[in-house]
Design a protein around this motif. Structure first.
Motif, mmCIF file in Angstrom:
data_model
loop_
_atom_site.group_PDB
_atom_site.id
_atom_site.type_symbol
_atom_site.label_atom_id
_atom_site.label_comp_id
_atom_site.label_asym_id
_atom_site.label_seq_id
_atom_site.Cartn_x
_atom_site.Cartn_y
_atom_site.Cartn_z
ATOM 1 N N GLY A 70 0.817 -1.203 0.000
ATOM 2 C CA GLY A 70 0.000 0.000 0.000
ATOM 3 C C GLY A 70 0.852 1.254 0.000
ATOM 4 O O GLY A 70 0.574 2.218 -0.726
ATOM 5 N N VAL A 71 1.911 1.257 0.820
ATOM 6 C CA VAL A 71 2.819 2.403 0.851
ATOM 7 C C VAL A 71 3.552 2.531 -0.484
ATOM 8 O O VAL A 71 3.712 3.627 -1.018
ATOM 9 C CB VAL A 71 3.826 2.268 2.007
ATOM 10 C CG1 VAL A 71 4.792 3.449 2.014
ATOM 11 C CG2 VAL A 71 3.097 2.187 3.343
ATOM 12 N N ILE A 72 3.984 1.392 -1.043
ATOM 13 C CA ILE A 72 4.657 1.420 -2.341
ATOM 14 C C ILE A 72 3.711 1.937 -3.416
ATOM 15 O O ILE A 72 4.106 2.711 -4.305
ATOM 16 C CB ILE A 72 5.180 0.022 -2.709
ATOM 17 C CG1 ILE A 72 6.261 -0.424 -1.719
ATOM 18 C CG2 ILE A 72 5.721 -0.003 -4.134
ATOM 19 C CD1 ILE A 72 6.737 -1.843 -1.935
ATOM 20 N N TYR A 73 2.445 1.558 -3.327
ATOM 21 C CA TYR A 73 1.451 1.979 -4.318
ATOM 22 C C TYR A 73 1.258 3.488 -4.324
ATOM 23 O O TYR A 73 0.952 4.081 -5.362
ATOM 24 C CB TYR A 73 0.134 1.272 -4.021
ATOM 25 C CG TYR A 73 -0.919 1.408 -5.089
ATOM 26 C CD1 TYR A 73 -0.611 1.206 -6.430
ATOM 27 C CD2 TYR A 73 -2.237 1.687 -4.761
ATOM 28 C CE1 TYR A 73 -1.575 1.308 -7.412
ATOM 29 C CE2 TYR A 73 -3.211 1.794 -5.734
ATOM 30 C CZ TYR A 73 -2.877 1.600 -7.055
ATOM 31 O OH TYR A 73 -3.839 1.705 -8.030
ATOM 32 N N MET A 74 1.437 4.110 -3.172
ATOM 33 C CA MET A 74 1.333 5.561 -3.106
ATOM 34 C C MET A 74 2.476 6.239 -3.856
ATOM 35 O O MET A 74 2.329 7.336 -4.386
ATOM 36 C CB MET A 74 1.339 6.010 -1.643
ATOM 37 C CG MET A 74 0.136 5.543 -0.843
ATOM 38 S SD MET A 74 0.151 6.172 0.834
ATOM 39 C CE MET A 74 -0.021 7.929 0.532
ATOM 40 N N LEU A 75 3.614 5.574 -3.902
ATOM 41 C CA LEU A 75 4.776 6.131 -4.574
ATOM 42 C C LEU A 75 4.899 5.654 -6.022
ATOM 43 O O LEU A 75 5.510 6.335 -6.856
ATOM 44 C CB LEU A 75 6.052 5.743 -3.813
ATOM 45 C CG LEU A 75 6.114 6.182 -2.347
ATOM 46 C CD1 LEU A 75 7.331 5.550 -1.668
ATOM 47 C CD2 LEU A 75 6.175 7.693 -2.244
ATOM 48 N N TYR A 76 4.317 4.488 -6.300
ATOM 49 C CA TYR A 76 4.447 3.898 -7.636
ATOM 50 C C TYR A 76 3.077 3.375 -8.090
ATOM 51 O O TYR A 76 2.738 2.224 -7.863
ATOM 52 C CB TYR A 76 5.469 2.760 -7.596
ATOM 53 C CG TYR A 76 5.743 2.115 -8.937
ATOM 54 C CD1 TYR A 76 6.361 2.824 -9.959
ATOM 55 C CD2 TYR A 76 5.395 0.784 -9.168
ATOM 56 C CE1 TYR A 76 6.597 2.230 -11.182
ATOM 57 C CE2 TYR A 76 5.639 0.178 -10.392
ATOM 58 C CZ TYR A 76 6.248 0.908 -11.386
ATOM 59 O OH TYR A 76 6.501 0.324 -12.610
ATOM 60 N N PRO A 77 2.262 4.227 -8.728
ATOM 61 C CA PRO A 77 0.893 3.857 -9.103
ATOM 62 C C PRO A 77 0.799 2.697 -10.084
ATOM 63 O O PRO A 77 -0.273 2.111 -10.230
ATOM 64 C CB PRO A 77 0.335 5.144 -9.726
ATOM 65 C CG PRO A 77 1.207 6.239 -9.212
ATOM 66 C CD PRO A 77 2.563 5.636 -9.032
ATOM 67 N N LYS A 78 1.879 2.364 -10.781
ATOM 68 C CA LYS A 78 1.843 1.268 -11.745
ATOM 69 C C LYS A 78 2.175 -0.074 -11.101
ATOM 70 O O LYS A 78 2.562 -1.024 -11.784
ATOM 71 C CB LYS A 78 2.829 1.545 -12.889
ATOM 72 C CG LYS A 78 2.460 2.769 -13.721
ATOM 73 C CD LYS A 78 3.425 2.960 -14.873
ATOM 74 C CE LYS A 78 3.049 4.195 -15.714
ATOM 75 N NZ LYS A 78 3.997 4.391 -16.843
ATOM 76 N N LEU A 79 2.000 -0.163 -9.795
ATOM 77 C CA LEU A 79 2.316 -1.393 -9.071
ATOM 78 C C LEU A 79 1.443 -2.559 -9.516
ATOM 79 O O LEU A 79 1.872 -3.713 -9.436
ATOM 80 C CB LEU A 79 2.143 -1.165 -7.567
ATOM 81 C CG LEU A 79 2.418 -2.367 -6.648
ATOM 82 C CD1 LEU A 79 3.869 -2.816 -6.765
ATOM 83 C CD2 LEU A 79 2.088 -2.017 -5.193
ATOM 84 N N ASN A 80 0.227 -2.289 -10.004
ATOM 85 C CA ASN A 80 -0.687 -3.369 -10.398
ATOM 86 C C ASN A 80 -0.056 -4.316 -11.405
ATOM 87 O O ASN A 80 -0.112 -5.544 -11.244
ATOM 88 C CB ASN A 80 -1.975 -2.777 -10.994
ATOM 89 C CG ASN A 80 -2.879 -2.173 -9.941
ATOM 90 O OD1 ASN A 80 -2.738 -2.461 -8.759
ATOM 91 N ND2 ASN A 80 -3.791 -1.326 -10.373
#
Length: 268
Positions: A155-165
């Motif tokens: 979740g924290v990484i997703y805030m910094l890297y929106p293409k995590l999906n």
């Protein structure tokens, strides 16, 4: 400082109401996962009876199916949790808190779902294989620990890297191919087996398979238990380090473009 502390306690009821609201947003996924997994198990049992499948083949298929369901529940839990995390982060900042409670409660919901699915597997399997109930409970608890920790970290990484999906899906497919779902552990050499167990997902999936189907030696892996705990401790350290980094950023330095889309896809 005292004023913020008083404000936090004043906002606790709203904080818990919001946490329960966010958990309820998972109900569709939880119900769908439980129904689909249960249906697959019942169809498998029915097919065994119609086709007269021999016991060893039934045990092999149930072993793989147990692993597949375990992986699916963990995957869905982490995926849904980290996608909701950015929105929760901004909302909980108003309560001077963090979205950890939301992640923990939803993780508990998925963990209970996993445990109930394993109970369904145990009660519906048509062959009398051994089952270690302590092992089922233990690996359900470890899976819960894994889901909460990785959900928070991603979740924290997703805030910094929106293409995590995209990255998450690719890595998940690779890890799934390395799990004892498409093969049986006794078909590979001991060295390769030990290397595969360095994957924490292998530890959880194979542990649940042994607990439900094999029974004996399901929890007699002290070295791997210690390794898993150390790995999770490292993930916790990464989570807190990244969270501290995110809290130091200005709001406009976070990526907001994906929040509205995630809300629309997840909302019931």
């Amino acid at each position: 400082m005292l004023e913020r502390f008083i404000q936090f306690f004043h906002e606790i009821p709203r904080y818990f109401r919001y946490a329960l609201y966010r958990v309820m947003m998972h109900r569709r996924w939880v119900v769908l996962t439980f129904l689909v997994s249960s249906l697959i198990m019942f169809i498998t049992v029915l097919a065994f009876k119609i086709l007269g499948t021999i016991d060893i083949t039934q045990a092999s298929i149930n072993y793989r199916l147990t692993g597949l369901i375990t992986f699916a529940v963990i995957w869905i839990a982490i995926y849904n949790n980290y996608r909701l995390f950015p929105r929760d982060y901004y909302v909980t900042r108003h309560f001077n808190s963090s979205p950890f409670l939301h992640v923990a409660l939803s993780g508990l919901l998925y963990g209970l779902t996993l445990f109930l699915l394993m109970v369904v597997m145990i009660t519906t399997k048509s062959i009398n294989t051994d089952t270690t109930w302590f092992g089922v409970f233990f690996y359900s608890l470890m899976s819960l620990f894994f889901m909460i920790t990785l959900s928070f970290l991603f979740g924290v990484i997703y805030m910094l890297y929106p293409k995590l999906n995209q990255l998450y899906i690719i890595i998940s497919v690779v890890l799934m191919l390395l799990l004892p779902i498409f093969y049986l552990p006794d078909k590979i050499s001991g060295v390769i087996g030990h290397l595969l167990m360095l994957n924490p997902l292998y530890y959880l999936v194979n542990g649940m398979q042994q607990s439900v189907i094999v029974g004996h030696d399901a929890v007699n892996h002290l070295g791997y238990h210690l390794y898993f705990c150390c790995f999770m401790g490292l993930m916790i350290v990464f989570s807190f380090a990244l969270r501290d980094y995110v809290t130091q950023l200005k709001p406009n330095e976070h990526s907001h473009s994906h929040l509205k889309a995630d809300e629309e896809e997840t909302a019931d």
